[in-house]
Design a protein around this motif. Structure first.
Motif, PDB file in Angstrom:
ATOM      1  N   UNK A   1       7.130  26.181  -9.284  1.00 41.69           N
ATOM      2  CA  UNK A   1       7.086  24.762  -9.618  1.00 41.69           C
ATOM      3  C   UNK A   1       8.490  24.224  -9.899  1.00 41.69           C
ATOM      4  N   UNK A   2       9.290  24.997 -10.660  1.00 45.07           N
ATOM      5  CA  UNK A   2      10.633  24.507 -11.002  1.00 45.07           C
ATOM      6  C   UNK A   2      11.567  24.514  -9.793  1.00 45.07           C
ATOM      7  N   UNK A   3      11.165  25.157  -8.705  1.00 40.72           N
ATOM      8  CA  UNK A   3      11.900  25.081  -7.444  1.00 40.72           C
ATOM      9  C   UNK A   3      11.439  23.856  -6.651  1.00 40.72           C
ATOM     10  N   UNK A   4      10.130  23.612  -6.648  1.00 37.31           N
ATOM     11  CA  UNK A   4       9.563  22.517  -5.849  1.00 37.31           C
ATOM     12  C   UNK A   4       9.945  21.139  -6.384  1.00 37.31           C
ATOM     13  N   UNK A   5      10.076  21.012  -7.692  1.00 43.89           N
ATOM     14  CA  UNK A   5      10.397  19.693  -8.261  1.00 43.89           C
ATOM     15  C   UNK A   5      11.718  19.147  -7.713  1.00 43.89           C
ATOM     16  N   UNK A   6      12.850  19.872  -7.861  1.00 49.70           N
ATOM     17  CA  UNK A   6      14.099  19.319  -7.320  1.00 49.70           C
ATOM     18  C   UNK A   6      14.106  19.254  -5.799  1.00 49.70           C
ATOM     19  N   UNK A   7      13.424  20.198  -5.127  1.00 50.36           N
ATOM     20  CA  UNK A   7      13.373  20.167  -3.660  1.00 50.36           C
ATOM     21  C   UNK A   7      12.667  18.902  -3.175  1.00 50.36           C
TER      22      UNK A   7
ATOM     23  N   UNK B   1       0.727  20.648   2.048  1.00 50.80           N
ATOM     24  CA  UNK B   1       1.127  21.264   0.776  1.00 50.80           C
ATOM     25  C   UNK B   1       1.529  20.215  -0.241  1.00 50.80           C
ATOM     26  N   UNK B   2       2.272  19.185   0.204  1.00 53.56           N
ATOM     27  CA  UNK B   2       2.692  18.114  -0.706  1.00 53.56           C
ATOM     28  C   UNK B   2       1.475  17.363  -1.241  1.00 53.56           C
ATOM     29  N   UNK B   3       0.512  17.072  -0.355  1.00 54.62           N
ATOM     30  CA  UNK B   3      -0.711  16.376  -0.788  1.00 54.62           C
ATOM     31  C   UNK B   3      -1.489  17.241  -1.782  1.00 54.62           C
ATOM     32  N   UNK B   4      -1.570  18.536  -1.517  1.00 60.17           N
ATOM     33  CA  UNK B   4      -2.284  19.442  -2.429  1.00 60.17           C
ATOM     34  C   UNK B   4      -1.629  19.471  -3.810  1.00 60.17           C
ATOM     35  N   UNK B   5      -0.306  19.298  -3.845  1.00 59.75           N
ATOM     36  CA  UNK B   5       0.400  19.341  -5.129  1.00 59.75           C
ATOM     37  C   UNK B   5       0.132  18.099  -5.973  1.00 59.75           C
ATOM     38  N   UNK B   6      -0.508  17.089  -5.400  1.00 64.13           N
ATOM     39  CA  UNK B   6      -0.924  15.938  -6.211  1.00 64.13           C
ATOM     40  C   UNK B   6      -1.934  16.379  -7.266  1.00 64.13           C
ATOM     41  N   UNK B   7      -2.612  17.472  -6.998  1.00 61.54           N
ATOM     42  CA  UNK B   7      -3.575  17.998  -7.957  1.00 61.54           C
ATOM     43  C   UNK B   7      -2.999  19.035  -8.886  1.00 61.54           C
ATOM     44  N   UNK B   8      -1.666  19.172  -8.910  1.00 62.05           N
ATOM     45  CA  UNK B   8      -1.015  20.171  -9.753  1.00 62.05           C
ATOM     46  C   UNK B   8      -1.252  19.876 -11.230  1.00 62.05           C
ATOM     47  N   UNK B   9      -1.421  20.939 -12.006  1.00 65.99           N
ATOM     48  CA  UNK B   9      -1.567  20.784 -13.454  1.00 65.99           C
ATOM     49  C   UNK B   9      -0.261  20.332 -14.088  1.00 65.99           C
ATOM     50  N   UNK B  10       0.849  20.547 -13.380  1.00 69.17           N
ATOM     51  CA  UNK B  10       2.155  20.111 -13.846  1.00 69.17           C
ATOM     52  C   UNK B  10       2.326  18.631 -13.490  1.00 69.17           C
ATOM     53  N   UNK B  11       2.310  17.756 -14.504  1.00 68.19           N
ATOM     54  CA  UNK B  11       2.367  16.311 -14.253  1.00 68.19           C
ATOM     55  C   UNK B  11       3.625  15.913 -13.499  1.00 68.19           C
ATOM     56  N   UNK B  12       4.750  16.513 -13.857  1.00 61.40           N
ATOM     57  CA  UNK B  12       6.005  16.175 -13.182  1.00 61.40           C
ATOM     58  C   UNK B  12       5.942  16.525 -11.696  1.00 61.40           C
ATOM     59  N   UNK B  13       5.299  17.648 -11.370  1.00 66.43           N
ATOM     60  CA  UNK B  13       5.179  18.045  -9.965  1.00 66.43           C
ATOM     61  C   UNK B  13       4.313  17.048  -9.200  1.00 66.43           C
ATOM     62  N   UNK B  14       3.210  16.625  -9.821  1.00 75.31           N
ATOM     63  CA  UNK B  14       2.359  15.620  -9.185  1.00 75.31           C
ATOM     64  C   UNK B  14       3.119  14.311  -8.993  1.00 75.31           C
ATOM     65  N   UNK B  15       3.935  13.953  -9.992  1.00 78.99           N
ATOM     66  CA  UNK B  15       4.697  12.705  -9.911  1.00 78.99           C
ATOM     67  C   UNK B  15       5.738  12.780  -8.796  1.00 78.99           C
TER      68      UNK B  15
END
Length: 766
Positions: free
Chosen positions: A195-201, A257-271
């Motif tokens: 998750x902490x890799x995907x956020x800045x990417x 994958x990006x659409x699926x991450x809208x359902x992430x428990x990590x709010x920042x990742x969804x945002x």
């Protein structure tokens, strides 16, 4: 102070401490010593550092050093006075340029043991221009890119975060090539990425999508030209949707994958994922628009966003969801004006063939020797392009979805064909009419001035399920036709067709009311209402409604006035930001649960600069007259860092707002109704504020939303009400002009024949 790691107070003017001289700040040195210094706020930072070096007998040049606070914020001429006034503990450290050279050197050593620490420092300092310039002058960008290509895990996360921060500058990263973009795409495509890799990417890809020539400072289309501006070779505004999407197409799983991450428990990742999707929607180019939208729809992005709407606790996502709604309005409008052309577009032919096959009918020849095919489905003619002229590809897609979702479609068609010709309901024509009714209900108008001018302040889950609502309404249309005993006729009224349209329009308003708080089963129930009940309610509505307002030319006029009103209110809101206003500094609800302390300076005056880039402010113990300009406002917030304007987020500090005084201990701390926070996508809250009244709250929350490059939606009902009121007033004035001139408004307009030659010009007079 005393002890081996400290010295006596040292003034910065080179003289020895005088009796009774009060130190202003503690300054820690590179060798671990702490000195107490009195710093003169009239000096520049360079002079302060120079005097410290003299008093501490440091032999190296003062240019090698700088001052930072305990949070590693660089002390500059802009914030020095604030640091002195707040008695902030300072550190004498390496100057940003010197620090940058050291960071580049360590990155080049490829030492795994020190790499993480180096990257951690880099992501903190890279936003500082002196550091960034020296970093890039020493080929630091290439070293950072190499790290991104060769590392994984937390090390990669630090490297990407550093790149994300670097890209907040509008220079220095024009050297990023397609290979780098594809590397970021690969990182995001992998479901194994942290998750902490995907956020800045995700943030990096969003920035690249937005960095096109159209968004460059000063870029604009010439009024007499449709040619897009071209960015210079060394400009960072040379990327954009087309460049990024070409790399995205190489990884088919990315969008899913990006659409699926809208359902992430990590709010920042969804945002972050929501913001990337919004940027792609807002910047999609004509060349790949249809392909991109089709792919996004295939992964059910609307359903994913509707699920987010149901999570009412996620306040941080409200702005992103409203932006998405506004983008889908634009997508829907574009589909509506895209011509159905089966002769030149194979995809249109494919859809029409599917619809025909599902009808299980046979093409025939009528008594005049003409093909009798599409008229069996309820079209008026065999000219498909003309039949879909008013609803475009949106109408075609809706008809396809209607056929797909009804397993008995062929029986519905046969049932109509089995009736006497005058009793048949024209199914296809009814479908297209429902598309028009829903477009009118949800204000599917052309975007004005390039902004997402949607004044919806609430979630619209039913709008995002447009096709499903269309199917329900079309079935309702067919049922009303049968129950009312309607008959067909000749143009322009087609018998009872317009009467049934009026019934369906009335029911659409009822079924789709308050959609942000209603459930789907309630909508379905409303569309099952019997004819007599619908008719009785419609009669009551007609007593209160002017028939003129429902005519097509008037609806089109309202759409035009709506866009003009939105732009007028937008300019007014931004003007309020330019004038500035006083706010109370709020205490976030999350941090107020333990204890709420009194603030020494609870008031803040904020003003937007003329360039619309920075919010300048000053904190004070009490309100005071602020002069024009920015001289009284020493601090500032970069508007580009604001990723979200969240509302109702904080409470006032004790003793500032009277109606909040005397709260009993342990009472529930409800957010103040006029509070809001400026949230950064990766730094938390930039400011927590409370407006003194509802009007100021609406001015600033909506003004800031309208100012954001990827924003444009309206958050307050007050602003939405202003836009609506201006639209209605303008409409009434126009109608009064017409009625005064005794001009009859037609129900529709028919285009005349085309000119016989080109010996004409378009008048500028409207």
């Amino acid at each position: 102070m005393s002890g081996p790691s400290s010295r006596n107070a040292l003034p910065t003017n080179g003289s020895q401490p005088k009796q009774g001289l009060v130190p202003t700040n503690n300054v820690a040195t590179l060798d671990g010593l702490t000195v107490r210094a009195r710093i003169d706020h009239t000096l520049t930072v360079d002079d302060v550092v120079k005097q410290l070096c003299v008093n501490l007998q440091i032999k190296e040049p003062p240019s090698h050093f700088a001052l930072r606070d305990e949070n590693d914020e660089l002390v500059t001429n802009d914030n020095l006075r604030k640091k002195i006034k707040g008695k902030v503990n300072l550190k004498l450290v390496n100057a940003p340029a010197r620090e940058a050279r050291g960071v580049v050197e360590k990155l080049g050593q490829r030492n795994d043991k020190t790499l993480r620490l180096t990257l951690f420092s880099l992501q903190k300092y890279i936003r500082e221009e002196p550091f960034a310039q020296e970093f890039m002058n020493h080929d630091g960008l290439a070293e950072l890119v190499h790290v991104i290509f060769t590392t994984t895990g937390n090390t990669l996360a630090y490297a990407l975060a550093a790149m994300q921060n670097l890209m907040e500058l509008d220079y220095g990263w024009a050297g990023l090539d397609d290979n780098f973009i594809f590397r970021v795409v690969q990182i995001l495509s992998s479901s194994q990425s942290l998750i902490n890799v995907c956020r800045p990417a995700t943030a990096i890809l969003k920035k690249l999508v937005e960095a096109d020539a159209m968004t460059a400072p000063g870029a604009a289309l010439a009024s007499s030209s449709r040619r897009l501006p071209v960015a210079p070779p060394d400009s960072v505004y040379r990327y954009g949707f087309q460049v990024v999407y070409e790399q995205m197409r190489k990884e088919k799983s990315l969008l899913e994958t990006v659409v699926n991450r809208l359902g992430s428990a990590d709010t920042a990742m969804a945002q972050y994922s929501m913001m990337l999707i919004n940027s792609l929607l807002a910047h999609a180019t004509d060349a790949r628009w249809e392909e991109f939208i089709s792919e996004l729809e295939r992964f059910n992005v609307r359903k994913a966003v509707v699920r987010l709407m149901a999570l009412h606790t996620i306040e941080d996502l409200t702005s992103c969801i409203l932006d998405f709604q506004a983008n889908i309005v634009r997508v829907t409008y574009r589909k509506k004006i895209t011509i159905v052309d089966p002769e030149n577009d194979p995809s249109h032919t494919e859809v029409l063939d599917y619809i025909w096959q599902q009808s299980r009918l046979e093409e025939e020849i009528d008594i005049h020797g003409h093909p009798f095919k599409w008229r069996k489905l309820g079209f008026a003619t065999e000219d498909i392009m003309q039949e879909f002229h008013d609803v475009g590809v949106l109408g075609l897609d809706c008809l396809r979805k209607f056929v797909e979702t009804d397993p008995d479609f062929s029986k519905v068609v046969l049932e109509q064909l089995s009736r006497p010709e005058e009793r048949r309901c024209p199914i296809a024509k009814a479908s297209n009419e429902v598309v028009d009714l829903l477009s009118e209900h949800w204000a599917i108008f052309a975007p004005g001035c390039g902004s997402n001018d949607s004044t919806s302040t609430t979630f619209q889950p039913f709008f995002l399920d447009f096709y499903r609502v269309h199917s329900l309404a079309t079935h309702f249309f067919l049922r009303m036709w049968s129950e009312s005993g309607a008959v067909c006729g000749d143009p322009p009224d087609y018998g009872d067709f317009s009467r049934v349209v009026a019934l369906v329009r009335s029911q659409v308003k009822v079924a789709l009311r308050s959609e942000n708080v209603r459930e789907w089963h309630e909508v379905e129930h409303d569309f099952l209402e019997e004819y007599r009940a619908v008719r009785d309610r419609q009669m009551k509505e007609l007593e209160l409604e002017d028939d003129v307002l429902s005519k097509v030319p008037v609806r089109n006029l309202r759409a035009k006035l709506y866009k003009e009103s939105f732009e007028f209110v937008r300019q007014q809101r931004i003007q309020c930001l330019l004038q500035g206003a006083w706010f109370v500094i709020g205490v976030p609800v999350a941090s107020a649960k333990d204890s709420v302390k009194r603030l020494n300076r609870p008031w803040r005056f904020m003003r937007l600069d003329a360039g619309l880039k920075f919010l300048h402010y000053v904190d004070s113990a009490a309100k005071f007259p602020v002069r024009n300009g920015l001289e009284d406002l020493p601090d500032r917030i970069d508007v580009s860092l604001i990723g979200e304007i969240a509302t109702e987020t904080c409470i006032p500090p004790p003793g500032v707002l009277r109606d909040q005084d005397g709260l009993p201990a342990g009472s529930s701390m409800k957010p103040y109704p006029t509070s809001f926070s400026l949230l950064s996508t990766h730094e938390g809250s930039l400011a927590d504020l409370i407006a003194l009244d509802q009007s100021r709250w609406a001015d600033w929350t909506d003004g800031l939303n309208m100012l954001r490059r990827d924003g444009g939606h309206v958050a307050s009902k007050e602003t939405a009400g202003f836009v609506h009121a201006l639209t209605e007033i303008g409409l009434k004035i126009k109608l009064l002009d017409l009625s005064g001139d005794m001009v009859e408004i037609p129900s529709g307009l028919v285009a005349g024949p085309p000119p016989t030659n080109t010996d004409f010009f378009f008048s500028d007079v409207m």
